[in-house]
Scaffold this motif. Sequence first.
Motif, PDB file in Angstrom:
ATOM      1  N   VAL A  34     -23.003   3.546  -8.902  1.00 33.53           N
ATOM      2  CA  VAL A  34     -22.599   2.395  -7.345  1.00 33.53           C
ATOM      3  C   VAL A  34     -22.110   2.981  -6.564  1.00 33.53           C
ATOM      4  O   VAL A  34     -22.312   2.253  -5.178  1.00 33.53           O
ATOM      5  CB  VAL A  34     -21.897   1.285  -8.075  1.00 33.53           C
ATOM      6  CG1 VAL A  34     -20.912   0.672  -7.096  1.00 33.53           C
ATOM      7  CG2 VAL A  34     -21.991   0.125  -9.105  1.00 33.53           C
ATOM      8  N   GLN A  35     -21.544   3.918  -6.782  1.00 29.11           N
ATOM      9  CA  GLN A  35     -20.676   5.145  -5.773  1.00 29.11           C
ATOM     10  C   GLN A  35     -21.467   5.698  -5.311  1.00 29.11           C
ATOM     11  O   GLN A  35     -21.423   6.357  -4.339  1.00 29.11           O
ATOM     12  CB  GLN A  35     -19.364   5.530  -6.472  1.00 29.11           C
ATOM     13  CG  GLN A  35     -18.629   5.013  -7.350  1.00 29.11           C
ATOM     14  CD  GLN A  35     -18.428   4.081  -6.338  1.00 29.11           C
ATOM     15  OE1 GLN A  35     -17.691   4.130  -4.849  1.00 29.11           O
ATOM     16  NE2 GLN A  35     -17.357   2.592  -6.050  1.00 29.11           N
ATOM     17  N   LEU A  51     -26.700  -5.600  -5.634  1.00 32.72           N
ATOM     18  CA  LEU A  51     -25.634  -6.100  -4.308  1.00 32.72           C
ATOM     19  C   LEU A  51     -24.615  -6.512  -4.981  1.00 32.72           C
ATOM     20  O   LEU A  51     -23.814  -6.220  -4.148  1.00 32.72           O
ATOM     21  CB  LEU A  51     -26.761  -6.845  -3.582  1.00 32.72           C
ATOM     22  CG  LEU A  51     -27.661  -6.450  -2.713  1.00 32.72           C
ATOM     23  CD1 LEU A  51     -28.991  -7.766  -2.421  1.00 32.72           C
ATOM     24  CD2 LEU A  51     -27.226  -5.441  -1.826  1.00 32.72           C
ATOM     25  N   LEU A  52     -24.500  -7.859  -5.769  1.00 36.72           N
ATOM     26  CA  LEU A  52     -22.948  -7.987  -6.325  1.00 36.72           C
ATOM     27  C   LEU A  52     -22.513  -7.250  -6.749  1.00 36.72           C
ATOM     28  O   LEU A  52     -21.377  -5.976  -6.156  1.00 36.72           O
ATOM     29  CB  LEU A  52     -23.553  -8.888  -7.083  1.00 36.72           C
ATOM     30  CG  LEU A  52     -21.847  -9.669  -7.222  1.00 36.72           C
ATOM     31  CD1 LEU A  52     -21.109 -10.224  -6.201  1.00 36.72           C
ATOM     32  CD2 LEU A  52     -22.088 -11.026  -8.440  1.00 36.72           C
ATOM     33  N   HIS A  57     -17.880  -3.374  -6.878  1.00 38.12           N
ATOM     34  CA  HIS A  57     -16.836  -2.205  -7.440  1.00 38.12           C
ATOM     35  C   HIS A  57     -16.787  -0.771  -6.439  1.00 38.12           C
ATOM     36  O   HIS A  57     -16.653  -0.216  -6.998  1.00 38.12           O
ATOM     37  CB  HIS A  57     -18.101  -1.869  -8.224  1.00 38.12           C
ATOM     38  CG  HIS A  57     -17.850  -3.054  -9.687  1.00 38.12           C
ATOM     39  ND1 HIS A  57     -16.639  -3.137 -10.104  1.00 38.12           N
ATOM     40  CD2 HIS A  57     -19.166  -4.048 -10.234  1.00 38.12           C
ATOM     41  CE1 HIS A  57     -16.775  -4.336 -11.134  1.00 38.12           C
ATOM     42  NE2 HIS A  57     -18.402  -4.764 -10.932  1.00 38.12           N
ATOM     43  N   HIS A  58     -17.421  -0.674  -4.979  1.00 36.99           N
ATOM     44  CA  HIS A  58     -18.023  -0.048  -4.569  1.00 36.99           C
ATOM     45  C   HIS A  58     -16.947   0.155  -3.791  1.00 36.99           C
ATOM     46  O   HIS A  58     -16.288  -0.134  -3.215  1.00 36.99           O
ATOM     47  CB  HIS A  58     -18.834   0.013  -3.071  1.00 36.99           C
ATOM     48  CG  HIS A  58     -19.245   1.906  -3.124  1.00 36.99           C
ATOM     49  ND1 HIS A  58     -18.782   2.148  -2.413  1.00 36.99           N
ATOM     50  CD2 HIS A  58     -20.814   2.002  -3.366  1.00 36.99           C
ATOM     51  CE1 HIS A  58     -19.428   3.592  -1.207  1.00 36.99           C
ATOM     52  NE2 HIS A  58     -20.455   3.436  -2.731  1.00 36.99           N
ATOM     53  N   SER A  59     -15.911   1.699  -3.820  1.00 35.36           N
ATOM     54  CA  SER A  59     -15.280   2.247  -3.278  1.00 35.36           C
ATOM     55  C   SER A  59     -14.893   2.534  -2.037  1.00 35.36           C
ATOM     56  O   SER A  59     -13.975   2.340  -0.935  1.00 35.36           O
ATOM     57  CB  SER A  59     -14.526   3.898  -3.944  1.00 35.36           C
ATOM     58  OG  SER A  59     -15.323   4.571  -3.206  1.00 35.36           O
ATOM     59  N   TYR A  80     -19.100 -16.018  -5.193  1.00 30.18           N
ATOM     60  CA  TYR A  80     -18.177 -14.482  -6.383  1.00 30.18           C
ATOM     61  C   TYR A  80     -17.928 -13.704  -5.885  1.00 30.18           C
ATOM     62  O   TYR A  80     -16.439 -13.783  -6.325  1.00 30.18           O
ATOM     63  CB  TYR A  80     -19.646 -14.775  -7.251  1.00 30.18           C
ATOM     64  CG  TYR A  80     -19.306 -13.935  -8.747  1.00 30.18           C
ATOM     65  CD1 TYR A  80     -18.568 -14.822  -9.551  1.00 30.18           C
ATOM     66  CD2 TYR A  80     -18.837 -12.522  -8.901  1.00 30.18           C
ATOM     67  CE1 TYR A  80     -18.524 -14.154 -10.502  1.00 30.18           C
ATOM     68  CE2 TYR A  80     -18.409 -11.617  -9.662  1.00 30.18           C
ATOM     69  CZ  TYR A  80     -17.935 -12.442 -10.849  1.00 30.18           C
ATOM     70  OH  TYR A  80     -16.972 -12.748 -11.935  1.00 30.18           O
ATOM     71  N   ALA A  81     -18.516 -13.279  -5.366  1.00 31.65           N
ATOM     72  CA  ALA A  81     -17.527 -11.903  -4.559  1.00 31.65           C
ATOM     73  C   ALA A  81     -16.097 -12.253  -3.828  1.00 31.65           C
ATOM     74  O   ALA A  81     -15.101 -11.883  -4.090  1.00 31.65           O
ATOM     75  CB  ALA A  81     -18.185 -11.010  -3.707  1.00 31.65           C
TER      76      ALA A  81
END
Length: 109
Positions: A34-35, A51-52, A57-59, A80-81
């Motif tokens: 993810v990062q 994408l979700l 979760h991306h910093s 949802y996000a």
Amino acid sequence: MTKHDDSHPITSVINTGELMRQLAQKEADHRRRVQSWTADRVKELTGGTELLDIALHHSDFDVAVAALSNDHMNADDRRYAADNATDTRVRDAAEAEAIRRGEHRDGRG
């Protein structure tokens, strides 16, 4: 009907230490994956689930916003996000993107 013979117990050994190590490794691999995304690369993604995941979760906030604004993310995932992201800036960005796209739900903030 067969009766279980207690002199030969059925055993299934679960090495919880190994299981926990594997789970931690999978989580670390997921975090690294993810990062590793950049805002430019996120624009090219077509998988809504990915994408979700990135949005939640991306910093890097800019990468999360790039995921939210990707045309391949559907309205349900954006909502949802908006409802579930831990970063309030991501929640606000998801809501703003939904409004911009006409996906805003009536009665929401």
